[in-house]
Design an enzyme around this catalytic site. Structure first.
Site, short mmCIF file in Angstrom:
data_model
loop_
_atom_site.label_atom_id
_atom_site.label_comp_id
_atom_site.label_asym_id
_atom_site.label_seq_id
_atom_site.Cartn_x
_atom_site.Cartn_y
_atom_site.Cartn_z
N SER A 14 -13.54 16.36 26.83
CA SER A 14 -13.22 17.33 27.89
C SER A 14 -14.15 17.19 29.09
O SER A 14 -15.35 16.92 28.94
CB SER A 14 -13.36 18.74 27.31
OG SER A 14 -13.39 19.69 28.36
N GLU A 43 -15.31 19.58 30.47
CA GLU A 43 -16.34 20.61 30.29
C GLU A 43 -17.68 19.98 29.89
O GLU A 43 -18.73 20.62 30.05
CB GLU A 43 -15.91 21.62 29.21
CG GLU A 43 -15.07 22.76 29.72
CD GLU A 43 -15.87 23.75 30.57
OE1 GLU A 43 -15.41 24.03 31.71
OE2 GLU A 43 -16.92 24.24 30.14
N TYR A 101 -18.76 25.40 23.57
CA TYR A 101 -17.58 24.53 23.59
C TYR A 101 -17.95 23.15 24.16
O TYR A 101 -17.67 22.11 23.57
CB TYR A 101 -16.46 25.16 24.42
CG TYR A 101 -15.27 24.25 24.66
CD1 TYR A 101 -14.23 24.19 23.74
CD2 TYR A 101 -15.20 23.44 25.79
CE1 TYR A 101 -13.14 23.33 23.95
CE2 TYR A 101 -14.12 22.59 26.00
CZ TYR A 101 -13.10 22.54 25.08
OH TYR A 101 -12.03 21.70 25.29
P1 NAP Z 1 -4.63 24.45 22.36
O1 NAP Z 1 -3.28 24.71 22.94
O2 NAP Z 1 -5.62 25.54 22.29
O3 NAP Z 1 -4.39 23.88 20.88
C1 NAP Z 1 -5.45 23.76 19.96
C2 NAP Z 1 -4.92 23.26 18.63
O4 NAP Z 1 -6.02 23.12 17.72
C3 NAP Z 1 -3.93 24.21 17.94
O5 NAP Z 1 -2.88 23.44 17.38
C4 NAP Z 1 -4.77 24.83 16.82
O6 NAP Z 1 -4.02 25.22 15.69
C5 NAP Z 1 -5.66 23.65 16.47
N1 NAP Z 1 -6.81 24.04 15.68
C6 NAP Z 1 -7.66 25.07 15.91
N2 NAP Z 1 -8.59 25.14 14.93
C7 NAP Z 1 -8.32 24.14 14.06
C8 NAP Z 1 -8.90 23.72 12.84
N3 NAP Z 1 -9.96 24.34 12.29
N4 NAP Z 1 -8.36 22.66 12.21
C9 NAP Z 1 -7.29 22.01 12.72
N5 NAP Z 1 -6.68 22.37 13.87
C10 NAP Z 1 -7.20 23.43 14.54
O7 NAP Z 1 -5.33 23.24 23.12
P2 NAP Z 1 -4.70 22.14 24.11
O8 NAP Z 1 -4.75 22.65 25.49
O9 NAP Z 1 -3.46 21.63 23.54
O10 NAP Z 1 -5.83 21.01 24.04
C11 NAP Z 1 -5.78 19.99 23.06
C12 NAP Z 1 -7.17 19.39 22.89
O11 NAP Z 1 -7.61 18.85 24.12
C13 NAP Z 1 -8.25 20.37 22.46
O12 NAP Z 1 -9.15 19.66 21.63
C14 NAP Z 1 -8.93 20.75 23.76
O13 NAP Z 1 -10.26 21.17 23.51
C15 NAP Z 1 -8.86 19.44 24.49
N6 NAP Z 1 -8.83 19.52 25.95
C16 NAP Z 1 -7.89 20.30 26.57
C17 NAP Z 1 -7.83 20.32 27.95
C18 NAP Z 1 -6.81 21.14 28.68
O14 NAP Z 1 -6.98 21.36 29.89
N7 NAP Z 1 -5.75 21.59 28.03
C19 NAP Z 1 -8.73 19.54 28.70
C20 NAP Z 1 -9.66 18.75 28.03
C21 NAP Z 1 -9.69 18.73 26.65
P3 NAP Z 1 -3.45 26.73 15.50
O15 NAP Z 1 -2.15 26.76 16.22
O16 NAP Z 1 -3.32 26.83 14.02
O17 NAP Z 1 -4.47 27.65 16.08
O1 G4F Z 2 -8.34 28.21 32.65
P1 G4F Z 2 -9.74 28.31 32.20
O2 G4F Z 2 -10.04 29.30 31.13
O3 G4F Z 2 -10.15 26.82 31.77
P2 G4F Z 2 -11.56 26.10 31.55
O4 G4F Z 2 -12.62 27.05 31.18
O5 G4F Z 2 -11.81 25.23 32.73
O6 G4F Z 2 -11.29 25.21 30.25
C1 G4F Z 2 -10.08 24.48 30.08
O7 G4F Z 2 -10.24 23.19 30.61
C2 G4F Z 2 -11.25 22.38 29.93
C3 G4F Z 2 -11.29 21.04 30.65
O8 G4F Z 2 -12.14 21.14 31.76
C4 G4F Z 2 -10.86 22.25 28.48
F1 G4F Z 2 -11.75 21.47 27.84
C5 G4F Z 2 -10.79 23.62 27.84
O9 G4F Z 2 -10.38 23.50 26.47
C6 G4F Z 2 -9.77 24.46 28.59
O10 G4F Z 2 -8.49 23.88 28.38
O11 G4F Z 2 -10.71 28.63 33.42
C7 G4F Z 2 -10.69 27.86 34.61
C8 G4F Z 2 -11.56 28.53 35.66
C9 G4F Z 2 -12.96 28.92 35.18
O12 G4F Z 2 -13.89 28.53 36.15
C10 G4F Z 2 -12.92 30.44 35.07
O13 G4F Z 2 -14.16 31.07 35.31
O14 G4F Z 2 -10.93 29.77 36.05
C11 G4F Z 2 -11.93 30.76 36.17
N1 G4F Z 2 -11.33 32.09 36.01
C12 G4F Z 2 -11.34 33.07 36.95
N2 G4F Z 2 -10.75 34.18 36.47
C13 G4F Z 2 -10.71 32.55 34.91
C14 G4F Z 2 -10.35 33.86 35.20
N3 G4F Z 2 -10.42 31.95 33.73
C15 G4F Z 2 -9.74 32.70 32.82
N4 G4F Z 2 -9.43 32.10 31.64
N5 G4F Z 2 -9.40 34.01 33.05
C16 G4F Z 2 -9.67 34.64 34.22
O15 G4F Z 2 -9.35 35.82 34.40
#
Ligand code: NAP
Ligand code: G4F
Length: 343
Positions: free
Chosen positions: A134, A136, A158
């Site tokens: 990520s 992050e 995280y």
């Molecule tokens: P998400 O919608 O939150 O999905 C997370 C998945 O992980 C769900 O299927 C959840 O299962 C599963 N999980 C949680 N705890 C687990 C455990 N103990 N064992 C096995 N599976 C488990 O996340 P996403 O947005 O699809 O992201 C996918 C991956 O990419 C994550 O690793 C996230 O950290 C990473 N990532 C996401 C972003 C982004 O912007 N979306 C960016 C960078 C990296 P349940 O349904 O059972 O809870």
């Molecule tokens: O949408 P966010 O919660 O995503 P965040 O924290 O960037 O994390 C996501 O992206 C990561 C990759 O960079 C992943 F690894 C991670 O698993 C996840 O998918 O927040 C985005 C931004 C932050 O700066 C937060 O402070 O939006 C700002 N924000 C402002 N108001 C808010 C809010 N975020 C949330 N969730 N809720 C608010 O009300």
């Protein structure tokens, strides 16, 4: 021979798009489901007849060995994680177990099963492994944009756990010769995004306010800047990373920066409203250790893998708002999902 893929996190946003993509490429797709009863399968319900499932949890080594042994995958995509950043301050130890040590457990499961059954795999017995790293991990980054050579300075449990997962993946590649890679993905969104994340919180609120179901939207830091892309584009990059001659890590993002304020302005404009009439800043939603700016320098993935995003920021926000309007028209009370509390 039909290629087999095992996806952890198949019930999540990315898991559902990746499953669709791999099925379209002719793979037999297996998903790891956690929880002994009622797993959350709504995002893959439309694919149910094409998918196979196996039980397992990233906190349980034996279940991962059994899952890999049952599936005998050619490729493992480790998307499973607790992915909401502020939640990692509520349950830091659990997040470390799932997002950090869970990666180690999956790598060990692959090593054990490969040693036992290596001959099935065309690739010299190697099961290819993708780790969902990520942006992050960059946290308080020393430079913008961030590339494969930018140092990590995570700002949450995280981010720290993901940094461990990233390094252990590289370490297993270098030590054991595994085809194990990490995609350092920047924020990617879609109509399937969880409602706790800011873009979906905004798109759902814009739709609800437009339809008269809600009046106000409470947000935290409007100045935070992210590089937001479309999840459907990013799963193509994951797959491409496992099809190369040599394993390597890549940064994946659009290279475009937008603030949370831009996202609200854009979403409310989609429904003909002005955001300042509805958005209220709630200091309780401002993160104490914020990551202020993230933006990808993704020249390497574009040059070497030919990856390109197909959806820009304005198209993404419109897609999400229109999907929420349509969903609300079918389920008028809350569109199926209520926004979660928390930062
Ligand atoms: P998400 O919608 O939150 O999905 C997370 C998945 O992980 C769900 O299927 C959840 O299962 C599963 N999980 C949680 N705890 C687990 C455990 N103990 N064992 C096995 N599976 C488990 O996340 P996403 O947005 O699809 O992201 C996918 C991956 O990419 C994550 O690793 C996230 O950290 C990473 N990532 C996401 C972003 C982004 O912007 N979306 C960016 C960078 C990296 P349940 O349904 O059972 O809870
Ligand atoms: O949408 P966010 O919660 O995503 P965040 O924290 O960037 O994390 C996501 O992206 C990561 C990759 O960079 C992943 F690894 C991670 O698993 C996840 O998918 O927040 C985005 C931004 C932050 O700066 C937060 O402070 O939006 C700002 N924000 C402002 N108001 C808010 C809010 N975020 C949330 N969730 N809720 C608010 O009300």
């Amino acid at each position: 021979m039909t290629r087999r893929a095992l996806i952890t996190g198949i019930t999540g946003q990315d898991g559902s798009y990746l499953a669709e993509h791999l099925l379209s490429q002719g793979y037999q797709v297996w998903g790891l489901l956690r929880g002994q009863t009622n797993p959350r399968t709504s995002r893959v319900g439309h694919l149910a007849s094409d998918l196979s499932f196996v039980d397992g949890d990233l906190t349980d080594q034996a279940s991962l060995v059994a899952a890999v042994d049952t599936v005998q995958p050619d490729e493992v995509y480790n998307l499973g994680a607790l992915s909401f950043v502020p939640g990692s301050w509520q349950q830091p130890e659990l997040v470390t177990e799932v997002n950090g040590t869970g990666v180690l457990r999956m790598l060990e499961a692959i090593r054990m099963v490969s040693d036992l059954n290596g001959s099935r795999h065309a690739d010299g017995g190697r099961i290819r492994f993708y780790q969902a790293s990520s942006s992050e991990m960059f946290g308080r980054a020393a430079e913008t944009p961030q590339s494969e050579t930018t140092g990590f300075h995570p700002r949450s449990p995280y981010g720290v756990a993901k940094t461990y997962g990233h390094h252990i993946t590289r370490t297993y590649r270098e030590t054991f010769g595994m085809y194990a890679v990490s995609g350092v993905l920047f924020n990617h969104e879609s109509p399937r995004r969880g409602t706790e994340f800011v873009t979906r919180k905004i798109s759902l609120a814009a739709a609800r306010i437009k339809l008269g179901h809600q009046k106000r939207l409470d947000l935290g830091n409007l100045d935070a800047v992210r590089d937001w892309g479309f999840a459907g584009d990013y799963v193509r990059a994951m797959h491409l990373m496992l099809q190369q001659d040599e394993p390597a890590d890549y940064v994946v993002g659009t290279g475009r920066m937008h603030s949370v304020r831009d996202a609200v302005r854009c979403a409310f404009a989609c429904v003909g409203l002005h955001w300042t009439d509805h958005v209220v800043v709630d200091p309780a939603l401002v993160r104490p250790a914020e990551v202020e700016v993230l933006c990808a320098d993704s020249r390497r993935v574009r040059a070497e893998l030919g990856w390109e995003p197909t959806v820009d920021f304005a198209q993404l926000m419109r897609m999400m708002v229109e999907s929420d309007l349509e969903r609300l028209s079918r389920e008028p009370v809350h569109g199926g999902l209520l926004p979660a509390a928390g930062r």
